[in-house]
Design an enzyme around this catalytic site. Sequence first.
Site, PDB file in Angstrom:
ATOM      1  N   THR A  10      -1.940 -11.818 -30.404  1.00  0.00           N
ATOM      2  CA  THR A  10      -2.677 -10.826 -29.914  1.00  0.00           C
ATOM      3  C   THR A  10      -2.421  -9.508 -30.841  1.00  0.00           C
ATOM      4  OG1 THR A  10      -1.095  -9.432 -28.870  1.00  0.00           O
ATOM      5  CG2 THR A  10      -1.832 -11.499 -27.694  1.00  0.00           C
ATOM      6  N   GLY A  11      -3.485  -8.937 -31.114  1.00  0.00           N
ATOM      7  CA  GLY A  11      -4.101  -7.525 -31.760  1.00  0.00           C
ATOM      8  C   GLY A  11      -3.811  -8.121 -33.572  1.00  0.00           C
ATOM      9  N   SER A  14      -5.687  -6.258 -36.809  1.00  0.00           N
ATOM     10  CA  SER A  14      -5.366  -5.376 -38.182  1.00  0.00           C
ATOM     11  C   SER A  14      -3.441  -5.104 -37.969  1.00  0.00           C
ATOM     12  CB  SER A  14      -5.895  -4.156 -37.650  1.00  0.00           C
ATOM     13  OG  SER A  14      -5.803  -3.230 -37.157  1.00  0.00           O
ATOM     14  N   GLY A  15      -3.273  -4.174 -38.801  1.00  0.00           N
ATOM     15  CA  GLY A  15      -2.193  -4.167 -38.901  1.00  0.00           C
ATOM     16  C   GLY A  15      -0.950  -5.059 -38.711  1.00  0.00           C
ATOM     17  N   ILE A  16       0.248  -5.080 -38.169  1.00  0.00           N
ATOM     18  CA  ILE A  16       1.105  -6.115 -37.696  1.00  0.00           C
ATOM     19  C   ILE A  16       1.435  -6.864 -37.563  1.00  0.00           C
ATOM     20  CG2 ILE A  16       3.375  -6.392 -36.304  1.00  0.00           C
ATOM     21  CD1 ILE A  16       3.807  -2.739 -36.269  1.00  0.00           C
ATOM     22  N   GLY A  17       0.014  -7.608 -36.187  1.00  0.00           N
ATOM     23  CA  GLY A  17      -0.646  -8.473 -36.092  1.00  0.00           C
ATOM     24  C   GLY A  17      -1.178  -9.510 -36.869  1.00  0.00           C
ATOM     25  N   SER A 142       9.206  -1.131 -29.515  1.00  0.00           N
ATOM     26  CA  SER A 142       9.399   0.215 -30.819  1.00  0.00           C
ATOM     27  C   SER A 142      10.310   1.005 -30.652  1.00  0.00           C
ATOM     28  CB  SER A 142       6.985   1.348 -30.220  1.00  0.00           C
ATOM     29  OG  SER A 142       7.795   1.854 -30.759  1.00  0.00           O
ATOM     30  N   TYR A 155       2.979   5.876 -23.305  1.00  0.00           N
ATOM     31  CA  TYR A 155       3.143   4.362 -24.264  1.00  0.00           C
ATOM     32  C   TYR A 155       5.155   5.084 -24.190  1.00  0.00           C
ATOM     33  CZ  TYR A 155       3.806   2.431 -28.926  1.00  0.00           C
ATOM     34  OH  TYR A 155       3.831   1.757 -30.123  1.00  0.00           O
TER      35      TYR A 155
END
Length: 259
Positions: A10-11, A14-17, A142, A155
Site C-alpha cells: 500500500t502507498g 511514491s516514497g518508501i513504498g 515511525s 500521528y
Amino acid sequence: MSSTLATVITGASSGIGESLARQLAASEPQALVLVARRTDKLALLAQELKTHHGVRVETIGLDLEKPGAAHELLAAVQALGLEIDTLINNAGFGINEELADMPLDRVQGMMQLNMVALTELTHAVLPGMRSRKQGRIMNIASVAAFQPCPRFAVYGATKAYVLSLSEALAAEERKNGIKVLAVCPGATRTEFHDVAGNHGTLATKLMDTPDTVAKTALRAWKCGCSSVVTGVMNKPLPLINRVLPRCAMTWLAGKTVAR
Ligand SMILES: NC(=O)c1ccc[n+]([C@@H]2O[C@H](COP(=O)([O-])OP(=O)(O)OC[C@H]3O[C@@H](n4cnc5c(N)ncnc54)[C@H](OP(=O)(O)O)[C@@H]3O)[C@@H](O)[C@H]2O)c1
C-alpha cells in the site's frame, strides 16, 4: 484452481513504498500488487518494473481512508486470481498541526488509514498465511512511535499503535511461520513532508533517502527482526527514551517539528 501468491504494497505511488516495490521487483520473482490513490503514478511504476524485471505487476487505485476500503482491496486482489503471501502496510500520512486546529475529517482519515485499514488488512491475510505456514507482514511505523509528539499528536499515537501491534503479532505468529516486522524510519526525503507541511523544521534538516529505508527494512525482514529503526542517527532513540524522563522526550520531539 490454485491462486498465485503475491506481495501487496500500500502507498506504492511514491516514497518508501515506491522504493520497496523497486527493490522487491529486483530481488524476488513474486507478483506485485501496487496500491494507492494516484493510478497514473502506479501505472508508470508498474510498466517500469515489468519491463526491467519481468515480474507480474498489478495496480489497484483505492482510497484506504474510506471505511470498508480494506475489504474492497482484498476483493480486488482475489478477483485478479492472487493470494496475499506478503503484505506491506506502508500508506500513511501525518499533519504538522496542533490537534485543536486540525479539521476533524483529516484526524479521522489519518486514524482510518494509519491504523484501521492496516489492522483490517492484517487480520484478513493471517488465516491464509497460517494455513500455508508462511507469510510476511511489514508495517511502516515511525520513530514518532517512541515518544509523544506535540504537533504530530495523533500521528505519533497512530505509529505507537502500529509498533505495539506489530511486535505483539510477531510474537504471536512466529510459531506459525509468519514474519511480522515494524519499520521505524526517521525523517525521510519523501512527499510525506509536503503533505504534512513539515518543511523548514529541524526534523527535515537531516533526512535519509527512501531507498536506504527500504533496504534496511528488507534486510531486517530477512533476519527475522520484529522491529527495526532505520538511520544511524535514530538507532539510539529507543534506548534514550528509556533513560530520559518522558516529559523531556516530549519537549524534544516538539522542538524538532516546531515551525
Ligand atoms: N517520510 C518520513 O519522514 C517518514 C518517517 C517515518 C515514517 N514514515 C511513514 O512511511 C510511510 C510512507 O510514507 P512516505 O514517507 O513514503 O510518504 P509519501 O511519499 O507521501 O507516501 C505515502 C504513500 O501513501 C499513499 N497514500 C496516502 N494516503 C492514502 C490513502 N488515503 N489511500 C491510499 N494510499 C494513500 C500515497 O499515495 P497516493 O497519494 O497516490 O494515494 C503514497 O503512495 C507512511 O506510513 C509514513 O507515515 C515516513
